[in-house]
Structures are given as C-alpha cells and as structure tokens.
Motif scaffolding. Sequence first.
Motif, mmCIF file in Angstrom:
data_model
loop_
_atom_site.group_PDB
_atom_site.id
_atom_site.type_symbol
_atom_site.label_atom_id
_atom_site.label_comp_id
_atom_site.label_asym_id
_atom_site.label_seq_id
_atom_site.Cartn_x
_atom_site.Cartn_y
_atom_site.Cartn_z
ATOM 1 N N GLN A 57 105.871 -24.420 -119.777
ATOM 2 C CA GLN A 57 105.925 -24.378 -117.828
ATOM 3 C C GLN A 57 104.702 -23.227 -117.677
ATOM 4 O OE1 GLN A 57 107.595 -27.060 -116.482
ATOM 5 N NE2 GLN A 57 108.604 -25.624 -114.965
ATOM 6 N N TYR A 58 104.833 -22.055 -118.073
ATOM 7 C CA TYR A 58 103.542 -21.390 -117.921
ATOM 8 C C TYR A 58 102.568 -20.393 -118.712
ATOM 9 C CZ TYR A 58 106.971 -21.378 -114.168
ATOM 10 O OH TYR A 58 108.417 -22.236 -113.546
ATOM 11 N N GLY A 59 102.571 -21.543 -119.849
ATOM 12 C CA GLY A 59 101.643 -20.984 -121.358
ATOM 13 C C GLY A 59 100.328 -20.385 -121.028
ATOM 14 N N HIS A 60 99.978 -21.573 -119.981
ATOM 15 C CA HIS A 60 98.799 -20.847 -119.436
ATOM 16 C C HIS A 60 98.262 -19.856 -118.509
ATOM 17 C CE1 HIS A 60 94.460 -22.679 -118.167
ATOM 18 N NE2 HIS A 60 94.680 -21.971 -117.977
ATOM 19 N N LEU A 61 99.396 -19.768 -118.294
ATOM 20 C CA LEU A 61 99.072 -18.371 -117.256
ATOM 21 C C LEU A 61 98.696 -17.058 -118.274
ATOM 22 C CD1 LEU A 61 101.710 -18.234 -114.490
ATOM 23 C CD2 LEU A 61 99.580 -18.445 -114.431
ATOM 24 N N TYR A 62 99.062 -17.248 -120.051
ATOM 25 C CA TYR A 62 99.776 -15.631 -121.096
ATOM 26 C C TYR A 62 98.353 -15.202 -121.087
ATOM 27 C CZ TYR A 62 99.333 -12.883 -125.054
ATOM 28 O OH TYR A 62 99.501 -11.805 -126.156
ATOM 29 N N ASN A 63 97.221 -14.204 -120.962
ATOM 30 C CA ASN A 63 96.030 -13.734 -121.172
ATOM 31 C C ASN A 63 96.189 -13.315 -123.211
ATOM 32 O OD1 ASN A 63 93.208 -12.415 -121.974
ATOM 33 N ND2 ASN A 63 93.378 -11.394 -120.217
ATOM 34 N N THR A 64 95.652 -14.506 -123.697
ATOM 35 C CA THR A 64 95.775 -14.530 -125.325
ATOM 36 C C THR A 64 95.189 -12.773 -125.659
ATOM 37 O OG1 THR A 64 94.005 -15.213 -125.547
ATOM 38 C CG2 THR A 64 95.122 -16.785 -125.314
ATOM 39 N N ILE A 115 99.563 -21.769 -109.709
ATOM 40 C CA ILE A 115 100.762 -20.900 -109.778
ATOM 41 C C ILE A 115 99.839 -19.126 -110.854
ATOM 42 C CG2 ILE A 115 102.203 -19.684 -111.264
ATOM 43 C CD1 ILE A 115 103.612 -23.076 -110.725
ATOM 44 N N GLY A 116 99.865 -18.191 -109.694
ATOM 45 C CA GLY A 116 99.262 -17.038 -110.603
ATOM 46 C C GLY A 116 99.911 -16.697 -111.149
ATOM 47 N N GLN A 117 101.682 -15.927 -110.771
ATOM 48 C CA GLN A 117 102.055 -15.192 -111.498
ATOM 49 C C GLN A 117 103.557 -15.958 -111.347
ATOM 50 O OE1 GLN A 117 102.858 -11.148 -109.300
ATOM 51 N NE2 GLN A 117 101.876 -10.295 -110.517
ATOM 52 N N VAL A 118 104.272 -15.509 -112.542
ATOM 53 C CA VAL A 118 105.743 -15.686 -112.676
ATOM 54 C C VAL A 118 106.891 -14.263 -113.120
ATOM 55 C CG1 VAL A 118 107.144 -17.094 -114.121
ATOM 56 C CG2 VAL A 118 104.856 -17.920 -113.175
ATOM 57 N N HIS A 119 107.243 -14.209 -111.990
ATOM 58 C CA HIS A 119 108.940 -13.245 -112.324
ATOM 59 C C HIS A 119 109.899 -13.961 -113.085
ATOM 60 C CE1 HIS A 119 106.701 -9.917 -110.418
ATOM 61 N NE2 HIS A 119 106.361 -11.209 -109.864
ATOM 62 N N THR A 120 110.817 -13.718 -114.128
ATOM 63 C CA THR A 120 111.894 -14.593 -114.580
ATOM 64 C C THR A 120 112.642 -13.611 -114.849
ATOM 65 O OG1 THR A 120 110.311 -16.130 -115.364
ATOM 66 C CG2 THR A 120 112.757 -15.784 -116.269
ATOM 67 N N ILE A 121 113.643 -13.211 -115.077
ATOM 68 C CA ILE A 121 115.264 -12.548 -114.953
ATOM 69 C C ILE A 121 115.862 -13.866 -115.687
ATOM 70 C CG2 ILE A 121 116.220 -13.103 -112.475
ATOM 71 C CD1 ILE A 121 118.111 -10.189 -112.921
ATOM 72 N N HIS A 122 116.739 -13.821 -116.579
ATOM 73 C CA HIS A 122 117.680 -14.152 -117.462
ATOM 74 C C HIS A 122 118.926 -14.298 -117.944
ATOM 75 C CE1 HIS A 122 117.871 -18.158 -120.154
ATOM 76 N NE2 HIS A 122 116.552 -18.233 -120.220
#
Length: 556
Positions: A204-211, A123-130
Amino acid sequence: MFLAVVVLLTISLGRAAYLEQKHATTTVNSDSSKVPDYFQTSPEIFAGPTATGRAPFLAQTNPAPFGPSRSFVPNTPLETALPIVGNAANTSIFQLMGQLSPYAPNPSGFGVEEYPLPPGSKIGQVHTIHRHGSRYPTTDAGVQEFGKALSENVKAGAKFTGELSFLNDWSYELGSEILVPVGRQEYGFTSVKLFDSGVLHYYQYGHLYNTSTKIIARTTTQDRMLKSGEYFLAGFFGLEWTNNATLEVIIEGDGFNNSLAGYDNCNNSNKAVAAGGTNASSEWVRTYLPNAIHRFQALTENFTWNTSDVYNAQTLCPYETVAFGYSAFCDLFTFGEWESFEYSIDVAFAGNNYFQSPTGRAVGIAYVEEVLARLNHHVLLTLETQANITLDNNTSTFPLNQTLYFDFSHDTNIAAVLTAFGLTQFAQFLPSSGPPPNRQLIVSHLQPFGARLDIEVISAPHPVAANRTGGANAYLVGEPTTYVHFIINQRTLPLGVSLPACGNRNDGWCEINTFLEIQSRALAEAEYNYSCNGDYPAVPYGSINNGAPLRTSTTS
C-alpha cells in the motif's frame, strides 16, 4: 532498578527521568548496554506475563472434516469449518467474537464506497496505529478461574455426557498474554495480520519510504506488543528491518505515561466508575444464555452450571482455536448465541471504552494529541495528558519529518482513540436488552486481533468534488487542497458522519484545515485531568453519551 543498566525511564506526572548511566556495571552484553532503554528490544524490560501454553497437535486432535463435503482445505493453520446450529447463511462465527475475532475487514463497510485517488492526487503521509496479534488470555481473564474450577469438580466427581463428554478429560492449558503462533503471522480468515499486515502495508505505502532514512516506529514493553511491532516491520521491510527502522519501546505499566496504553495513567478508567459497560454486558449475558445453561445441565452430573461458567466456556472457543488450532467449545453454541456473544462485547466496549464511558475520550486523547502534533509539525512541550513528554518533546524520539508512522497499541486504547477523535458514528446507545437496528459499534469490525487505523494525508492539485459518483470529473476549480482519509481495517470511515463540518462526502475525506480546526477542541472535550483523576460518582449505563464525565452543578 529493574535492570542494572538504567537509562532514560520516562515516568508519569512529575516523576524525574533517570539519566543514562553509560559506564554502569551490567550483566547484559556490551552492545545492549549502549542502547537507551526506549530503543532496546532485547533483553526485554517490563515485558509483563509471558507464560506459554501447551504446544498444539492439530493433526491428532482435529475432528474435521465436517459435513458431507470433504473438499480440500487451503493452507490455513486453524480449523474453523464448524457445523453451527442455526447458521443458515454459512457465516463464520469467528467474525462474531468481538475483540477476540481473528482479523477481517469490516464485511459491510462503514457506509461509504471506496474510491481510488483522482489522477494527480498523492498520498504524502500515513499514520498507522495497529493492534497486536492473537494472544493467550490476560492473567485476570475469567477463563482461567473457570478452567481451574472445572478440573477440580471433575476430580470431585463431576461427569459429562454427549457433546460435553470431552470435559471428562479436558484441562486448561492456555498460556498468558503473549502472542500465540498464529498471532505472529496472523492468517485472517479473509485477510492478514502482523507479518502479513506489514507486507500489505508495504504494497500500500512502500513508495513513501525514503530509502536513505531510518524511521522510528513505536510500541510498548509488553512482550506481545514488542513482538507484534517486530513481526510487522519484518513484513514491511524484510528480516533485516533494523536497517530501515528503529523500534521505540515505551514502558507500559501502572503510573507510566504512554499514549499507546493510555489507561495505565488514567486512574478512573480502572475503577468501578468506568465499568458501566461491564455491568450492562452482564445483564445481556443473563438474557441470552439460559437455553445454553439448560442444555449444558442436561448433560452434566454433580456440577451446576451458572451463567458465568457457560459464558467462560463460550469465551474459550476463540482462545483455544488460536492457541491449538481447534476448540471443542465452539459448536456447543448456536449461531444466535454467537451473535449475542458479539453483542455482549459491543455493549462492554460502549460503556467502558467508547462514548458511554466517562474516560472514553481521556484514555485516547494523548495519541490524538501526538497525531495532531505531527500534522502541525511540532513536538509536545507541556504535560497535559498521559503522553510521554520526555520522549515526545525530542525529535530524536518523536520525529516530525517521516512519511510513515507506525504505532502499536491495544484494542481498548484504539477504541478510546476513535472516541477522542470525536467519531460519534460509534456513539449510538447499545441497550442491555438487545441490539438496536443499524448498529455501528461492532467490535469485531473495529478492534479484532490485528486491527489497524490508517490515517492518510492526501494532497490534491485542486479541491476534490464531494460527490464522486457517476464518473464525473473529480476536481473542482480552486487551489491545491490537502485532505485526511481515515481507514479502519481496510474500509473508509466517512468523517462527515461524525464531524459535520467535513461535509457530506461520499469518499469520506475531510479537508485538513477543517479537520485540524475540529480537533483543536479535542483536548478540552476529553477533560483529561477531571476524567482520569476527578472525584465523581458512577452513573447508570447510558447516562453518558460523549465519552466524558457528566457535569453537575456541584462539579462544574
């Protein structure tokens, strides 16, 4: 001006943008005076109504435990273990309350199984509408007028006995529009919301965040919207989330362009021409409530119950439960009447916000255009929808290089987004005479409080087989392939059901180039300008099935 400090205010359809006045006299602190208003979270602007209801006192007002079993109740803040007549399967009525339901994943899914990523896919990207969390009623809700009228009738001599005797001392004490306490954390009865949803999304997606970066998340200026975004980001990043994210706050109000509240700049969506669902829902309510009206009237003196009164009493159950922890209105209705309550909301959404609405696609098209712009790596340069073009044509406020996109919106707007994407799995006609078999549009499964749509972008080293059952090799021979994966409330949506070109895949994915080619027609299919501003007649509910106005020889 609404504030002494006036910075960039993006106004719809040709209104000029105000430039930031860096040296303006202000009554707010010096730090906030340096922040453009679209990044300002305090003090709030355009917050909408913010009346707070009375404080709960569940330790005193809770009549539980119910039934013969007085077992330990886990640490949840709401009393939902109610004895409901006709509930043989012990199903929670709180999953039968449409958009007023506390969050729970769709208990039956959307028709496909859930599959893990094949080894090597990423998974390279996530778009969330909440959606925001649980709230008080809106200022135009019927429950407010009902509460006021009931209290006046009690003063005038109305009396209630039996199960309705609590009404002799009852008064309407709900606030307006802002989050209720549980809306902040949102314990769902089977899962989580806002703060907890942020925690869930981090797992679910924390690894995608670039610190080394700071992302832009977006919400609107309404108080409940702003706070929902803050609680979610606190769950995802922790209490010091402002080190990791900037919350962009887009003005929500009549005449302002805002993809997260697309109805505000879609005039016809707020007129009778787009109210077919409300009319059809009223027909169904008149069909299912006569028995309840009869029961209520038998326990009442000097007050005559009508259909609207009883429906408002039923609607008070979810509102009082999330506000006070318990509502005596809930067990006044049978399980069958709660199933019918859900269907009344489904019909209203079908005709007002989904495919039976002439503005269904148009209200959601701006957000679809934004997602497509991100996937195609470009900003929006021309004003073709109600997208906020002043913000969306600038990578400082509409970034294209993020792996995580978090946007916060409303129930009806998310419904319109699904419609604008052309997800016809939810286009089935819902008659006002009663539920059809195998209905897919169930609002408590789609837009409960805290609902979310997650769009994953998945890169695979080879094409992934459409049939992934039986444990066979997931990959076919071929080049690296990218897919999109739609997840509504933690359940996969099979894109091929709505978009046949995506193929009959049992993982629900769609190859991204195919998806983008399909969606390249979304703007034209929405007919934004005509749908939102055109002069066309209202048509009977059910005449429209594609989320856009009917075209006749005189309108084409």
